[in-house]
Design a protein around this motif. Structure first.
Motif, PDB file in Angstrom:
ATOM      1  N   LYS A  76       0.855  -1.193   0.000  1.00 14.66           N
ATOM      2  CA  LYS A  76       0.000   0.000   0.000  1.00 14.66           C
ATOM      3  C   LYS A  76       0.888   1.239   0.000  1.00 14.66           C
ATOM      4  CE  LYS A  76      -3.100   2.436   3.111  1.00 14.66           C
ATOM      5  NZ  LYS A  76      -3.695   2.455   4.432  1.00 14.66           N
ATOM      6  N   ASN A  77       0.457   2.273  -0.688  1.00 14.34           N
ATOM      7  CA  ASN A  77       1.148   3.564  -0.803  1.00 14.34           C
ATOM      8  C   ASN A  77       2.421   3.525  -1.656  1.00 14.34           C
ATOM      9  OD1 ASN A  77      -0.738   5.070   0.637  1.00 14.34           O
ATOM     10  ND2 ASN A  77       0.197   4.508   2.586  1.00 14.34           N
ATOM     11  N   LYS A  98      -0.735   6.229  -6.203  1.00  8.84           N
ATOM     12  CA  LYS A  98      -0.255   5.270  -5.207  1.00  8.84           C
ATOM     13  C   LYS A  98      -1.178   4.065  -5.138  1.00  8.84           C
ATOM     14  CE  LYS A  98       2.257   8.509  -2.348  1.00  8.84           C
ATOM     15  NZ  LYS A  98       2.496   9.014  -1.020  1.00  8.84           N
ATOM     16  N   THR A 100      -3.552   1.511  -3.474  1.00  9.55           N
ATOM     17  CA  THR A 100      -4.515   1.647  -2.379  1.00  9.55           C
ATOM     18  C   THR A 100      -4.435   0.458  -1.430  1.00  9.55           C
ATOM     19  OG1 THR A 100      -6.302   0.474  -3.488  1.00  9.55           O
ATOM     20  CG2 THR A 100      -6.097   2.831  -3.959  1.00  9.55           C
ATOM     21  N   SER A 101      -5.179   0.529  -0.351  1.00  4.61           N
ATOM     22  CA  SER A 101      -5.226  -0.578   0.607  1.00  4.61           C
ATOM     23  C   SER A 101      -5.894  -1.813   0.010  1.00  4.61           C
ATOM     24  CB  SER A 101      -5.973  -0.154   1.875  1.00  4.61           C
ATOM     25  OG  SER A 101      -7.297   0.213   1.548  1.00  4.61           O
ATOM     26  N   ARG A 102      -6.610  -1.631  -1.079  1.00  8.14           N
ATOM     27  CA  ARG A 102      -7.251  -2.757  -1.768  1.00  8.14           C
ATOM     28  C   ARG A 102      -6.388  -3.290  -2.909  1.00  8.14           C
ATOM     29  NH1 ARG A 102     -13.701  -1.781  -1.991  1.00  8.14           N
ATOM     30  NH2 ARG A 102     -13.954  -1.368   0.224  1.00  8.14           N
ATOM     31  N   ALA A 103      -5.111  -2.876  -2.952  1.00  7.97           N
ATOM     32  CA  ALA A 103      -4.142  -3.319  -3.956  1.00  7.97           C
ATOM     33  C   ALA A 103      -4.554  -2.917  -5.376  1.00  7.97           C
ATOM     34  CB  ALA A 103      -3.898  -4.820  -3.853  1.00  7.97           C
ATOM     35  N   TYR A 105      -5.102   0.702  -8.193  1.00  4.11           N
ATOM     36  CA  TYR A 105      -4.675   2.080  -8.439  1.00  4.11           C
ATOM     37  C   TYR A 105      -5.565   2.655  -9.541  1.00  4.11           C
ATOM     38  CZ  TYR A 105      -2.669   0.647 -12.837  1.00  4.11           C
ATOM     39  OH  TYR A 105      -2.531   0.153 -14.102  1.00  4.11           O
TER      40      TYR A 105
END
Length: 137
Positions: A76-77, A98, A100-103, A105
């Protein structure tokens, strides 16, 4: 007296044998402890990958074209950099985002270069397959 001497000698020999046997076992345990290897089970790292999908295959010059995709094994990021193929080389395009937390973009580009433009994204030293967008006047 001789019988007593034999019994005592036998007892001493038996005691020494037991003591030696005990040392042998202790030595074997120590040897085993020294050669015992610990194996730690670990999960293999996921192979890194990144995909790209364009919302348009053809667009007018300077129209926004969106790219979306999914990642695997990329944190993430992590920065996702858009690249364009220019004269046989992949060159950084001025568009980043970047992971995201859900893999996933999402990023968009605008190009004034008329013709077929090949784009890809790169993150964590991993590149996507290229996608073509035809830019018209």
């Amino acid at each position: 007296m001789r019988a007593q001497f034999i019994r005592r000698s036998a007892a001493v020999v038996a005691g020494l044998a037991l003591a030696a046997g005990g040392l042998g076992i202790a030595g074997a345990l120590q040897a085993n402890a020294a050669t015992t290897h610990q194996t730690v089970a670990s999960t293999p790292a996921a192979a890194k990958s990144i995909t790209i999908k364009s919302d348009k295959t053809t667009a007018k010059a300077w129209t926004k074209v969106s790219f979306t995709g999914k990642t695997t094994g990329i944190a993430k990021n992590t920065v996702v950099q858009v690249q364009r193929l220019e004269n046989g080389k992949w060159v950084k395009f001025p568009a980043t985002t970047k992971v995201t937390s859900r893999a996933t973009y999402s990023v968009w580009v605008q190009s004034g270069r008329v013709g077929v433009n090949k784009f890809r994204v790169v993150a964590a030293n991993t590149a996507s397959a290229p996608v073509s967008v035809t830019i018209t006047k």
